[in-house]
Design an enzyme around this catalytic site. Structure first.
Site, PDB file in Angstrom:
ATOM      1  N   THR A  69       0.840  -1.029  -0.026  1.00 35.48           N
ATOM      2  CA  THR A  69      -0.021   0.050   0.163  1.00 35.48           C
ATOM      3  C   THR A  69       0.798   1.414   0.146  1.00 35.48           C
ATOM      4  O   THR A  69       2.104   1.223   0.359  1.00 35.48           O
ATOM      5  CB  THR A  69      -0.922   0.088   1.175  1.00 35.48           C
TER       6      THR A  69
ATOM      7  N   GLU B 175      -5.810  -3.460  -1.175  1.00 32.54           N
ATOM      8  CA  GLU B 175      -6.249  -4.493  -0.072  1.00 32.54           C
ATOM      9  C   GLU B 175      -7.464  -5.377  -0.745  1.00 32.54           C
ATOM     10  O   GLU B 175      -7.724  -6.456  -0.516  1.00 32.54           O
ATOM     11  CB  GLU B 175      -6.695  -4.100   1.214  1.00 32.54           C
TER      12      GLU B 175
ATOM     13  N   LYS C 245     -13.358  18.911   9.957  1.00 30.06           N
ATOM     14  CA  LYS C 245     -14.456  18.879  11.004  1.00 30.06           C
ATOM     15  C   LYS C 245     -14.612  20.368  11.496  1.00 30.06           C
ATOM     16  O   LYS C 245     -13.793  20.741  12.312  1.00 30.06           O
ATOM     17  CB  LYS C 245     -14.060  18.229  12.504  1.00 30.06           C
TER      18      LYS C 245
ATOM     19  N   TRP D 173     -19.399  17.495   9.681  1.00 29.26           N
ATOM     20  CA  TRP D 173     -18.358  17.030   8.685  1.00 29.26           C
ATOM     21  C   TRP D 173     -18.522  17.769   7.564  1.00 29.26           C
ATOM     22  O   TRP D 173     -19.698  17.922   6.972  1.00 29.26           O
ATOM     23  CB  TRP D 173     -18.201  15.380   8.618  1.00 29.26           C
TER      24      TRP D 173
HETATM   25  P1  AMP Z   1      -4.734   2.577  -3.110  1.00 28.48           P
HETATM   26  O1  AMP Z   1      -4.785   1.238  -2.063  1.00 28.48           O
HETATM   27  O2  AMP Z   1      -3.433   3.153  -3.200  1.00 28.48           O
HETATM   28  O3  AMP Z   1      -5.236   2.167  -4.437  1.00 28.48           O
HETATM   29  O4  AMP Z   1      -5.827   3.591  -2.247  1.00 28.48           O
HETATM   30  C1  AMP Z   1      -7.269   3.046  -2.061  1.00 28.48           C
HETATM   31  C2  AMP Z   1      -7.897   4.440  -1.743  1.00 28.48           C
HETATM   32  O5  AMP Z   1      -7.967   5.507  -2.911  1.00 28.48           O
HETATM   33  C3  AMP Z   1      -9.505   4.156  -1.089  1.00 28.48           C
HETATM   34  O6  AMP Z   1      -9.320   3.802   0.140  1.00 28.48           O
HETATM   35  C4  AMP Z   1      -9.889   5.597  -1.715  1.00 28.48           C
HETATM   36  O7  AMP Z   1      -9.551   6.347  -0.225  1.00 28.48           O
HETATM   37  C5  AMP Z   1      -9.169   6.308  -2.685  1.00 28.48           C
HETATM   38  N1  AMP Z   1     -10.140   5.846  -4.047  1.00 28.48           N
HETATM   39  C6  AMP Z   1      -9.947   4.910  -4.753  1.00 28.48           C
HETATM   40  N2  AMP Z   1     -10.768   4.880  -5.760  1.00 28.48           N
HETATM   41  C7  AMP Z   1     -11.451   6.079  -5.497  1.00 28.48           C
HETATM   42  C8  AMP Z   1     -12.661   6.705  -6.056  1.00 28.48           C
HETATM   43  N3  AMP Z   1     -13.252   6.376  -7.197  1.00 28.48           N
HETATM   44  N4  AMP Z   1     -13.190   7.865  -5.360  1.00 28.48           N
HETATM   45  C9  AMP Z   1     -12.568   8.395  -4.371  1.00 28.48           C
HETATM   46  N5  AMP Z   1     -11.421   7.766  -3.684  1.00 28.48           N
HETATM   47  C10 AMP Z   1     -11.005   6.805  -4.173  1.00 28.48           C
END
Ligand code: AMP
Length: 537
Positions: A180, A325, A434, A439
């Site tokens: 990650t 994940e 906040k 929010w």
């Molecule tokens: P990653 O594991 O680096 O792909 O990041 C995952 C995170 O990216 C998610 O938990 C979201 O916070 C964000 N994310 C992924 N796709 C979207 C989307 N379409 N809109 C908003 N946030 C997103």
């Protein structure tokens, strides 16, 4: 019959039934390379033999530091195919994080693209488990380097025959590993299995998901080092779709050239890449007649981008949400068939949401005490997920805070779910603003602000306010030759968001800090502007 789901079977199947379908790559050396699934199958088996000759065993981690090309594709299949683990490394990581990840994963070999060799040279002495570095090129292009045990990819497979049968083993065997982004703390490894990958590939191919099929021509701009290019190298292979790999060139002009020359029908990527392409099309008066669909995800997409693709260029946008994940597919936003074509407002309301879960993904939202909240489109809480391609823990970490005893994974996203099942991300839990006990969604504000004609990119962070605790600060990148004014943006936002959400101040910047996976780095913005003194304070 209880037959194991094997990643190698995907390529074996493509070889058998779509063997002449093409895989086209912009090579790192420069020229366009084209061959077929049949060729990929032959060379993957040669590589599998070469890996075995190097002593690679079941469970060993073999890293890649590479762009999307046919050689990376071959490594995906050869490494997992012999029961080892393909560990994709992100070339945009800082050296310290990079070293941490390689040592944590205990990678034994690293396959590296020619133009990324310097990244390894810089840290080679600190990579404790690595026995050799394989440069993904031929003998003629091998670089001068002081790295110990530098091997040449083409030489490695040249001497091998393709007389090799893929072994069969337990489908729960680990197949690939992706860390990650680690915006807080050290990066954590998400480990996928043959079973999870093949089930994810089935799901991704569904018509209302990526709609993969043999007749499709698929260009994954999303990197193979970020959650396996959203699983496209597996789903496309399962269906025999033609694959087009962009290599290291991700600018608008280079992507456009491939889209046109290869008659691409479907492309997938993060919003920042599409911004570059849309600008290129507008500035050069270009379009791509064959391109029907694009799947965009990784961060929220502003409505202005969806409108531009669909109305200016006739390309359907599918907004997707997922996580490392989650392999990564979680939800995808398609408009329900009962929404009339003429009701554009309702259609965009659906598309702007992150969408409905793909079959296999269960979702719920919970309050701070873990109680489930209603799916009424209004109540918001942390999104929890579970499913057969969601990781049950992290690699070499005994206890994960994010996984509960009932088998749910806490995503860290604050969301609503409406009665039709559409999930909408309000914010990352750490980014939400906040204000006076209520929010404010930074994502919503950003999306709306990006609709203003003077703004090309926007980010919102909460900064301290003596009365309200936090208030929103808008940070914008101006559109070409424009000078955005807060008053004009707030007038534009009025009616689109609640009045008390309107940003208290604005900062204009040349560009936003973008992280290794294409997301705006809020942590960096907070470090830079978190102490900003608001005029309202
Ligand atoms: P990653 O594991 O680096 O792909 O990041 C995952 C995170 O990216 C998610 O938990 C979201 O916070 C964000 N994310 C992924 N796709 C979207 C989307 N379409 N809109 C908003 N946030 C997103």
């Amino acid at each position: 019959m209880d037959r194991p789901l094997m990643i190698s079977a995907l390529l074996e199947h493509a070889n058998r039934v779509s063997g002449d379908r093409e895989i086209v790559s912009r090579s790192v050396e420069g020229p366009i390379h084209r061959y077929t699934y049949h060729d990929a199958h032959t060379r993957s088996r040669q590589l599998a033999k070469a890996l075995t000759a190097l002593g690679v065993q079941l469970g060993d981690r073999i890293a890649t530091l590479a762009w999307n090309t046919y050689r990376h594709f071959e490594i995906y299949y050869a490494v997992s195919g012999i029961g080892a683990i393909t560990h994709t490394l992100n070339p945009r990581l800082a050296p310290a994080q990079f070293t941490y990840i390689v040592n944590h994963a205990e990678d034994s070999y690293i396959f590296v693209d020619l133009n990324l060799v310097p990244l390894i040279e810089a840290v080679a002495a600190d990579l404790l488990s690595v026995k050799g570095i394989v440069v993904m090129t031929d003998a003629a292009h091998m670089p001068e380097s002081n790295i110990d045990n530098l091997l040449c990819y083409e030489d490695l497979i040249d001497g091998q025959s393709d007389d090799f049968d893929w072994p069969e083993f337990d489908e729960n065997t680990a197949s690939s590993l992706c860390y990650t982004s680690g915006t807080t703390g050290n990066p954590k490894g998400a480990l996928y299995s043959h079973r999870s990958t093949v089930i994810h590939a089935y799901a991704s191919a569904l018509p209302d998901v990526l709609n993969l099929a043999e007749r499709e021509v698929v260009l994954p701009v999303v990197p193979m080092f970020h959650v396996n290019a959203w699983g496209i190298p597996y789903g496309a292979t399962m269906t025999g779709a033609k694959l087009v790999f962009p290599g290291p060139m991700l600018d608008g002009a280079s992507i456009h050239e491939l889209l046109v020359d290869e008659e691409v029908t479907f492309a997938a990527g993060v919003p920042t890449v599409w911004l570059g392409l849309l600008n290129y099309w507008r500035e050069n008066n270009k379009s791509v007649p064959s391109l029907n669909r694009t799947v965009i995800g990784g961060t929220a997409i502003p409505q202005s981008m969806i409108e531009s693709f669909q109305e200016d260029f006739g390309i359907e946008v599918r907004h997707a949400w997922g996580m490392t994940e989650m392999s990564p597919l979680g939800t995808i936003s398609l408009v329900k068939p009962n929404v009339p074509a003429a009701d554009k407002a309702a259609r965009y309301r659906s598309q702007i949401k992150q969408g409905r879960p793909v079959f296999g993904v269960d979702m719920k939202i919970v309050d701070d005490d873990g109680n489930a909240l209603p799916h009424d489109g209004k109540a918001y809480g942390e999104l929890m997920v579970r499913g057969p391609w969601i990781t049950s823990g992290y690699f070499k970490i005994d206890h994960s805070e994010a996984h509960d005893h009932d088998g749910w994974f806490a995503t860290g996203d604050v969301c609503t779910i409406d009665p039709d099942g559409y999930m909408e991300v309000t914010d990352r839990s750490k980014d939400v603003i906040k204000s006076g006990g209520e929010w404010i969604s930074s994502i919503d504000l950003e999306n709306q602000a990006m609709g203003h004609p003077d703004v090309i990119q926007a980010a919102v962070i909460g900064v301290h306010h003596p009365k309200w605790d936090e208030r929103p600060l808008l940070i914008v990148v101006p559109a070409k030759d424009k000078t955005p004014e807060l008053a004009s943006i707030n007038e534009y936002l009025t009616g689109k968001v609640a009045k008390w959400w309107l940003p208290d101040d604005m900062i204009v910047v040349e560009s936003l800090p973008i992280g290794a996976t294409g997301k705006v780095l809020k942590t960096e913005l907070r470090a830079q502007f978190g102490d900003h003194k608001l005029p309202t304070a």
